[in-house]
Scaffold this motif. Structure first.
Motif, PDB file in Angstrom:
ATOM      1  N   VAL A  58     -26.213  12.005  -2.375  1.00  0.00           N
ATOM      2  CA  VAL A  58     -25.140  12.549  -1.224  1.00  0.00           C
ATOM      3  C   VAL A  58     -24.165  11.379  -1.611  1.00  0.00           C
ATOM      4  CG1 VAL A  58     -26.953  11.104  -0.136  1.00  0.00           C
ATOM      5  CG2 VAL A  58     -25.925  13.205   1.137  1.00  0.00           C
ATOM      6  N   LYS A  59     -23.257  12.319  -0.060  1.00  0.00           N
ATOM      7  CA  LYS A  59     -21.769  11.488  -0.348  1.00  0.00           C
ATOM      8  C   LYS A  59     -21.107  11.569   1.347  1.00  0.00           C
ATOM      9  CE  LYS A  59     -17.339   9.804  -0.728  1.00  0.00           C
ATOM     10  NZ  LYS A  59     -17.006   8.565  -1.561  1.00  0.00           N
ATOM     11  N   LEU A 101     -15.542  16.330  -4.730  1.00  0.00           N
ATOM     12  CA  LEU A 101     -17.286  15.346  -4.904  1.00  0.00           C
ATOM     13  C   LEU A 101     -18.416  16.471  -5.126  1.00  0.00           C
ATOM     14  CD1 LEU A 101     -17.559  12.275  -4.362  1.00  0.00           C
ATOM     15  CD2 LEU A 101     -16.215  12.437  -5.945  1.00  0.00           C
ATOM     16  N   VAL A 102     -17.836  17.141  -4.151  1.00  0.00           N
ATOM     17  CA  VAL A 102     -18.843  18.460  -4.520  1.00  0.00           C
ATOM     18  C   VAL A 102     -18.749  19.534  -5.345  1.00  0.00           C
ATOM     19  CG1 VAL A 102     -20.392  19.836  -2.132  1.00  0.00           C
ATOM     20  CG2 VAL A 102     -19.517  17.640  -2.168  1.00  0.00           C
ATOM     21  N   THR A 103     -17.358  19.566  -4.682  1.00  0.00           N
ATOM     22  CA  THR A 103     -17.061  21.362  -4.959  1.00  0.00           C
ATOM     23  C   THR A 103     -16.918  21.182  -7.164  1.00  0.00           C
ATOM     24  OG1 THR A 103     -15.405  21.525  -3.826  1.00  0.00           O
ATOM     25  CG2 THR A 103     -14.475  22.207  -5.228  1.00  0.00           C
ATOM     26  N   ILE A 109     -25.464  17.349  -1.956  1.00  0.00           N
ATOM     27  CA  ILE A 109     -24.525  17.099  -1.968  1.00  0.00           C
ATOM     28  C   ILE A 109     -23.368  16.001  -0.724  1.00  0.00           C
ATOM     29  CG2 ILE A 109     -25.939  17.115   1.063  1.00  0.00           C
ATOM     30  CD1 ILE A 109     -28.094  18.726   0.132  1.00  0.00           C
ATOM     31  N   GLY A 110     -22.824  17.414   0.045  1.00  0.00           N
ATOM     32  CA  GLY A 110     -22.188  15.806   1.212  1.00  0.00           C
ATOM     33  C   GLY A 110     -22.497  16.188   2.724  1.00  0.00           C
ATOM     34  N   PHE A 240     -24.153  19.382   6.223  1.00  0.00           N
ATOM     35  CA  PHE A 240     -24.214  18.655   5.578  1.00  0.00           C
ATOM     36  C   PHE A 240     -24.196  19.682   4.718  1.00  0.00           C
ATOM     37  CE2 PHE A 240     -27.889  16.930   7.493  1.00  0.00           C
ATOM     38  CZ  PHE A 240     -28.111  15.417   7.487  1.00  0.00           C
ATOM     39  N   PHE A 241     -23.204  19.682   3.018  1.00  0.00           N
ATOM     40  CA  PHE A 241     -22.635  21.288   2.176  1.00  0.00           C
ATOM     41  C   PHE A 241     -23.266  21.098   0.905  1.00  0.00           C
ATOM     42  CE2 PHE A 241     -19.667  18.411   2.959  1.00  0.00           C
ATOM     43  CZ  PHE A 241     -18.309  18.414   1.474  1.00  0.00           C
ATOM     44  N   ALA A 242     -23.449  22.074   0.470  1.00  0.00           N
ATOM     45  CA  ALA A 242     -23.448  21.829  -1.508  1.00  0.00           C
ATOM     46  C   ALA A 242     -22.613  22.759  -1.705  1.00  0.00           C
ATOM     47  CB  ALA A 242     -24.645  22.002  -1.388  1.00  0.00           C
TER      48      ALA A 242
END
Length: 355
Positions: A58-59, A101-103, A109-110, A240-242
């Motif tokens: 997780v970032k 980093l998530v993309t 997860i970021g 939070f996003f993924a």
């Protein structure tokens, strides 16, 4: 086992300047936390949508502080381990971007301080979804001195207001939406330091409920906090996003679900025993960053109602922390649209939270 490490060279002055700046820092490049767990410190070492063996990255968007107490408690109390995860919580900072980093699936997860960062990336073609709201209520606020409080938008008229460059557009939209005659307001450019308010050079400053009021309180200066969310301008924050790739991959999706479940439990524990939450922050990295226990305890107490939604109709309620109700999604869309950010409901999903 999970542990948290910190980057060198971040002193107390830097922390007080940046902690909780949210949108301001994001506008400059990124947003809000900082640490690392068992796994690796290198981006991509434990991430990826197809990560196996329970490794999960997780970032975070900013330095370690009370705004992320639930994640720290989840790591310290073994809640991620109980879910079968080895969690790598990666550092953030003013020039440490989260979305890329998530993309590219280098982390699972970021967390972004504000949803517009994710919405903007999606508008540019990124395949991302917001999967949870760390803050149900925006901590953005007008902060005034307790002996001369600004309690409502109309009371802004005739006042001298300290405003950051990044917050100016939102502040102007907020005032206009609340019938404030902007011509009767004097805006004074400031940084994030609340010193101009303490010195009575301005009547109120733009800031965050968990930041400037806490630093002033530690100096014996009492303040009045007027959250924008209480006057028709609310949007979820610390989202939070993924990637859509993660959500479509069975193993990665299940790990993300487990991560959010343990993070919820961590936040519940931190809110239930705020002293424990503050102690965990100090134990892991507080001394290295020059943080103070009383500061972190007060910050956690200040951010708590924004995590839960403070009883607002848009709050998570019986659905639990991080839940994005229809009302909260609509509030977020409306508020972002008013500052020129276009998005729709398709950006948000509760599927990892049981929705």
């Amino acid at each position: 086992m999970n542990h948290i490490s910190t980057p060198p060279g971040l002193g107390r002055r830097s922390f007080l300047r940046y902690a909780g700046t949210g949108a301001a820092v994001v506008a400059a490049g990124s947003a809000v936390p900082l640490l690392t767990g068992c796994g690796t410190n290198e981006a991509g070492g434990s991430g990826g949508s197809g990560s196996k063996g329970g490794k999960f990255a997780v970032k975070l968007a900013w330095i370690p502080n009370a705004e992320y107490a639930g994640i720290f408690v989840a790591a310290e109390d073994g809640l991620y381990t109980k879910q079968g995860l080895t969690v790598d919580v990666q550092p953030g900072g003013p020039n440490s971007a989260v979305v890329p980093l998530v993309t590219t699936d280098r982390v699972n997860i970021g967390i972004e301080a504000i949803p517009e960062n994710v919405a903007t990336a999606v508008a540019r073609g990124a395949k991302l979804k917001i999967v949870g709201a760390g803050l149900q209520k925006s901590p953005e606020s007008w902060i005034s001195l307790a002996d001369q409080p600004v309690k409502s938008p109309k009371e802004i008229e005739g006042k001298k207001l300290g405003i950051t460059l990044a917050g100016k557009n939102t502040a102007l939209v907020f005032m206009k939406r609340n019938g404030v005659d902007v011509s009767k307001v004097k805006l004074v450019p400031i940084q994030f330091d609340p010193a101009p308010l303490a010195a009575r050079e301005v009547d109120a400053i733009w800031g965050f409920a968990s930041n400037q009021p806490v630093s002033l309180a530690l100096r014996g200066i009492k303040t009045h906090v007027m959250p924008l969310a209480d006057f028709g301008f609310n949007r979820m924050q610390s989202v939070f996003f993924a990637s859509e790739k993660t959500l479509k991959d069975a193993a990665a999706r299940e790990n993300a679900r487990k991560f959010l479940a343990a993070s919820r439990q961590g936040w519940e524990a931190a809110l239930r025993d705020q002293q424990h939450g503050a102690d965990v922050i100090m134990k892991k990295y507080g001394a290295k960053l020059g943080l103070k226990l009383d500061e972190q305890a007060k910050s956690l107490a200040a951010i708590a109602p924004f995590v839960t939604g403070d009883g607002k109709a848009s709050a998570a309620g019986s659905k639990g922390l991080f839940w994005m109700s229809d009302a909260l999604v609509e509030e977020t869309i409306t508020s972002l649209s008013s500052i020129g950010i276009k998005l729709d409901k398709s950006l948000f999903t509760n599927e990892l939270l049981g929705g």
